[in-house]
Design a protein around this motif. Structure first.
Motif, PDB file in Angstrom:
ATOM      1  N   LYS A 257     -66.692   8.755 -32.221  1.00  0.00           N
ATOM      2  CA  LYS A 257     -67.213   7.453 -32.558  1.00  0.00           C
ATOM      3  C   LYS A 257     -66.720   6.290 -31.632  1.00  0.00           C
ATOM      4  N   ASP A 258     -65.569   6.445 -31.373  1.00  0.00           N
ATOM      5  CA  ASP A 258     -64.750   5.450 -30.472  1.00  0.00           C
ATOM      6  C   ASP A 258     -64.751   5.639 -29.082  1.00  0.00           C
ATOM      7  N   LEU A 259     -65.741   6.448 -28.558  1.00  0.00           N
ATOM      8  CA  LEU A 259     -65.758   6.905 -27.094  1.00  0.00           C
ATOM      9  C   LEU A 259     -67.144   6.747 -26.534  1.00  0.00           C
ATOM     10  N   GLY A 260     -67.142   6.201 -25.490  1.00  0.00           N
ATOM     11  CA  GLY A 260     -68.664   6.298 -24.833  1.00  0.00           C
ATOM     12  C   GLY A 260     -69.233   7.627 -24.349  1.00  0.00           C
ATOM     13  N   ASP A 261     -70.513   7.580 -23.522  1.00  0.00           N
ATOM     14  CA  ASP A 261     -70.851   8.918 -22.935  1.00  0.00           C
ATOM     15  C   ASP A 261     -70.010   9.271 -21.740  1.00  0.00           C
ATOM     16  N   CYS A 262     -69.269   8.496 -21.139  1.00  0.00           N
ATOM     17  CA  CYS A 262     -68.507   9.033 -20.037  1.00  0.00           C
ATOM     18  C   CYS A 262     -67.418   9.882 -20.444  1.00  0.00           C
ATOM     19  N   ILE A 263     -67.559  11.178 -19.988  1.00  0.00           N
ATOM     20  CA  ILE A 263     -66.276  12.047 -20.365  1.00  0.00           C
ATOM     21  C   ILE A 263     -65.179  11.917 -19.171  1.00  0.00           C
ATOM     22  N   ASP A 264     -65.326  10.966 -18.474  1.00  0.00           N
ATOM     23  CA  ASP A 264     -64.175  10.838 -17.442  1.00  0.00           C
ATOM     24  C   ASP A 264     -63.998  12.176 -16.576  1.00  0.00           C
ATOM     25  N   CYS A 265     -64.867  13.007 -16.250  1.00  0.00           N
ATOM     26  CA  CYS A 265     -64.841  14.183 -15.284  1.00  0.00           C
ATOM     27  C   CYS A 265     -64.678  13.860 -14.050  1.00  0.00           C
ATOM     28  N   ASN A 266     -64.700  12.614 -13.562  1.00  0.00           N
ATOM     29  CA  ASN A 266     -64.615  12.255 -12.051  1.00  0.00           C
ATOM     30  C   ASN A 266     -65.282  13.072 -11.003  1.00  0.00           C
ATOM     31  N   LEU A 267     -66.421  13.400 -11.583  1.00  0.00           N
ATOM     32  CA  LEU A 267     -67.340  14.273 -10.474  1.00  0.00           C
ATOM     33  C   LEU A 267     -68.057  13.075  -9.680  1.00  0.00           C
ATOM     34  N   CYS A 268     -68.394  11.904 -10.367  1.00  0.00           N
ATOM     35  CA  CYS A 268     -68.817  10.903  -9.643  1.00  0.00           C
ATOM     36  C   CYS A 268     -68.066  10.402  -8.471  1.00  0.00           C
ATOM     37  N   VAL A 269     -66.792  10.499  -8.496  1.00  0.00           N
ATOM     38  CA  VAL A 269     -65.918  10.100  -7.431  1.00  0.00           C
ATOM     39  C   VAL A 269     -65.677  11.482  -6.459  1.00  0.00           C
ATOM     40  N   GLN A 270     -65.900  12.551  -7.030  1.00  0.00           N
ATOM     41  CA  GLN A 270     -65.638  13.757  -5.910  1.00  0.00           C
ATOM     42  C   GLN A 270     -66.854  13.942  -5.143  1.00  0.00           C
ATOM     43  N   VAL A 271     -67.853  13.561  -5.248  1.00  0.00           N
ATOM     44  CA  VAL A 271     -69.325  13.738  -4.651  1.00  0.00           C
ATOM     45  C   VAL A 271     -69.592  12.559  -3.924  1.00  0.00           C
ATOM     46  N   CYS A 272     -68.730  11.568  -3.821  1.00  0.00           N
ATOM     47  CA  CYS A 272     -69.050  10.367  -3.228  1.00  0.00           C
ATOM     48  C   CYS A 272     -68.399  10.427  -1.708  1.00  0.00           C
ATOM     49  N   PRO A 273     -69.375  10.101  -0.450  1.00  0.00           N
ATOM     50  CA  PRO A 273     -68.837  10.475   0.616  1.00  0.00           C
ATOM     51  C   PRO A 273     -67.948   9.392   1.222  1.00  0.00           C
ATOM     52  N   THR A 274     -67.757   8.114   0.447  1.00  0.00           N
ATOM     53  CA  THR A 274     -67.055   7.054   0.784  1.00  0.00           C
ATOM     54  C   THR A 274     -65.879   7.218  -0.029  1.00  0.00           C
ATOM     55  N   GLY A 275     -65.518   7.860  -1.070  1.00  0.00           N
ATOM     56  CA  GLY A 275     -64.390   7.879  -1.911  1.00  0.00           C
ATOM     57  C   GLY A 275     -64.413   6.928  -2.754  1.00  0.00           C
ATOM     58  N   ILE A 276     -65.381   6.176  -3.185  1.00  0.00           N
ATOM     59  CA  ILE A 276     -65.335   5.212  -4.350  1.00  0.00           C
ATOM     60  C   ILE A 276     -65.728   5.786  -5.777  1.00  0.00           C
ATOM     61  N   ASP A 277     -65.123   4.674  -6.654  1.00  0.00           N
ATOM     62  CA  ASP A 277     -65.398   5.270  -8.303  1.00  0.00           C
ATOM     63  C   ASP A 277     -66.673   3.987  -8.553  1.00  0.00           C
ATOM     64  N   ILE A 278     -67.754   4.595  -8.714  1.00  0.00           N
ATOM     65  CA  ILE A 278     -68.720   3.473  -8.893  1.00  0.00           C
ATOM     66  C   ILE A 278     -68.692   2.808 -10.379  1.00  0.00           C
ATOM     67  N   ARG A 279     -67.796   3.422 -11.103  1.00  0.00           N
ATOM     68  CA  ARG A 279     -67.620   2.748 -12.504  1.00  0.00           C
ATOM     69  C   ARG A 279     -66.625   1.360 -12.465  1.00  0.00           C
ATOM     70  N   ASN A 280     -66.246   1.070 -11.135  1.00  0.00           N
ATOM     71  CA  ASN A 280     -65.632   0.040 -11.122  1.00  0.00           C
ATOM     72  C   ASN A 280     -66.400  -1.072 -10.739  1.00  0.00           C
TER      73      ASN A 280
END
Length: 460
Positions: A257-280
């Protein structure tokens, strides 16, 4: 610790970079990546095949610098038509502004040659060296003979693509059939060979080694594109309200209940060709390629959550407001683009297949012939813009009882400029003023005619 082994923990999970700043792009599957991948291969093949198309026995698209003419299928354009080239650049600029205002940096993510070639090079990297995690481990250990062979094959493939790219690019300026034969038989001249290898080296360096550096530090578009953004521009965005507070959890466990849907797997960072974290949040490095969207949607699907935690959205939508599609900036760019396209079409339609200029003899304004008639000498420069040899007829309007010294017909080869000297003689009784305006009329067998004004001088 083994001195030949480096701790793989030097990879920063937040930026997906090693200690040297190298980004290991993880492969991403999904609808947007299929669109980007197939679109990239299509653009690559289009670029490679266009110079090989022939039209009427000649290369259909050729920017012939030596002859100072641009061939586009049946049309030939010369430096006199430079306004058309300027209009093309203006149209491209307004088109890019419109696209960016509406859909953000989708040009960078899907259409930019730097992105297309980079992902092609990454494809070879994955096929020959393995996925990103495997490449990380390999590069952090002492190279084996097997790895050296695979890396050598990778660089051979990169150079093959680069050489083909350089050859095709130069093939837009030099007839590509002769260029290719001379290149592979080592008979190509120094200057063409230099440019082929120059563009091949640029492709190899940019797509193979520099990659994100080009987007982050060298591309001017990355710097000023934010000026075209507004809160209704579609960007790749992370839904903070839904995703936070982020945290890992079991695949089968219910969402805490105290967490959102993001499981912090960091896949969004690992697939990014420019190496950014879109969550920022929105960052100028983001090229809107959608790789993080596909990776996150896959994770949401596995977890049983709703897709769209990361999506193409707008700042207004993320804030809970309605997105406005039609807005003054977008309408302004659209109107400007339509006007420029209309002007370009009008210019193309009205381009004459013939160009003629008239030069009077500056050394002798006029002379009196043996019959007492006034004689003026001219040089007609006639340019045949078609791709076939043409026969032209020359006549005048505005002068009566003209005596010609020189033929009234001329043959001009395809795409050539020919000088035609001739003299006109008129009886003094027919000239009502010291300087008479008249026109040279150049016509072809198809009924097209061109008029150029000149002067006939009786006396100063």
């Amino acid at each position: 610790m083994d001195p030949n082994k480096i701790d793989v923990k030097i990879i920063d999970p937040k930026t997906n970079r090693d200690a040297n700043g190298k980004i290991y792009v993880r492969k991403s599957q999904g609808a947007y990546q299929k669109l980007r991948r197939y679109g990239g291969w299509f653009l690559m093949l289009l670029f490679a095949l266009l110079p090989w198309i022939s039209y009427d026995g000649r290369q259909a698209i050729l920017f012939d610098l030596g002859k100072q003419q641009f061939l586009f299928f049946g049309a030939t354009f010369f430096p006199q038509d430079l306004t058309l080239l300027a209009l093309i650049f203006v149209i491209a600029a307004f088109g890019l502004f419109l696209l960016t205002t509406f859909l953000g940096r989708v040009w960078c993510g899907y259409l930019c040659p730097q992105t297309v070639w980079t992902f092609i090079f990454i494809w070879f990297e994955e096929k020959l060296e393995g996925p990103a995690n495997k490449r990380r481990k390999q590069d952090n250990n002492k190279y084996s003979s097997h790895l050296i062979v695979r890396k050598t094959l990778k660089h051979i493939a990169w150079w093959a693509v680069s050489i083909i790219t350089g050859l095709v690019f130069v093939g837009y300026f030099i007839p590509i059939k002769e260029l290719s034969i001379e290149f592979f038989t080592f008979e190509l001249g120094f200057l063409p060979a230099f440019w082929v290898w120059f563009f091949a080296a640029c492709t190899y360096g940019n797509a193979g080694w520099m990659r994100a550096i080009m987007c982050l530090h060298m591309c001017p578009y990355a710097r000023f594109q934010s000026a075209m953004f507004d809160k209704d521009t579609y960007i790749v965005g992370y839904d903070t309200k839904r995703g936070e507070k982020r945290g890992p959890r079991s695949l089968k466990a219910k969402k805490p209940k105290d967490l959102g849907d993001c499981i912090d797997c960091n896949l969004c960072v690992q697939v990014c060709p420019t190496g950014i974290d879109i969550r920022n949040g929105l960052q100028y490095e983001c090229i809107n390629c959608g790789a993080c969207i596909d990776a996150c949607d896959h994770t949401m699907e596995r977890m049983g959550y709703e897709k769209g935690l990361i999506s193409y959205t707008t700042e207004h939508k993320l804030a809970g407001n309605k997105t406005k599609i039609m807005r003054p900036k977008l309408i302004g760019y659209s109107v400007a683009l339509v006007l420029m396209l209309a002007l370009f079409i009008a210019q193309v339609v009205t381009v004459d297949p013939i160009n003629m200029s008239v030069l009077r003899d500056r050394n002798q304004m006029y002379r009196i012939d043996s019959n007492g008639w006034i004689e003026n000498t001219y040089t007609l420069k006639i340019l045949n813009k078609t791709q076939q040899e043409q026969q032209y007829n020359i006549d005048v309007a505005g002068l009566k009882n003209v005596k010609w010294y020189g033929s009234q017909t001329i043959s001009v080869p395809a795409g050539q400029l020919v000088s035609k000297p001739l003299s006109l003689a008129v009886s003094p009784d027919e000239l009502t003023s010291p300087i008479v305006k008249f026109e040279f009329i150049l016509s072809d067998n198809d009924g097209f005619s061109l008029k150029v004004e000149s002067r006939f001088i009786k006396k100063l």
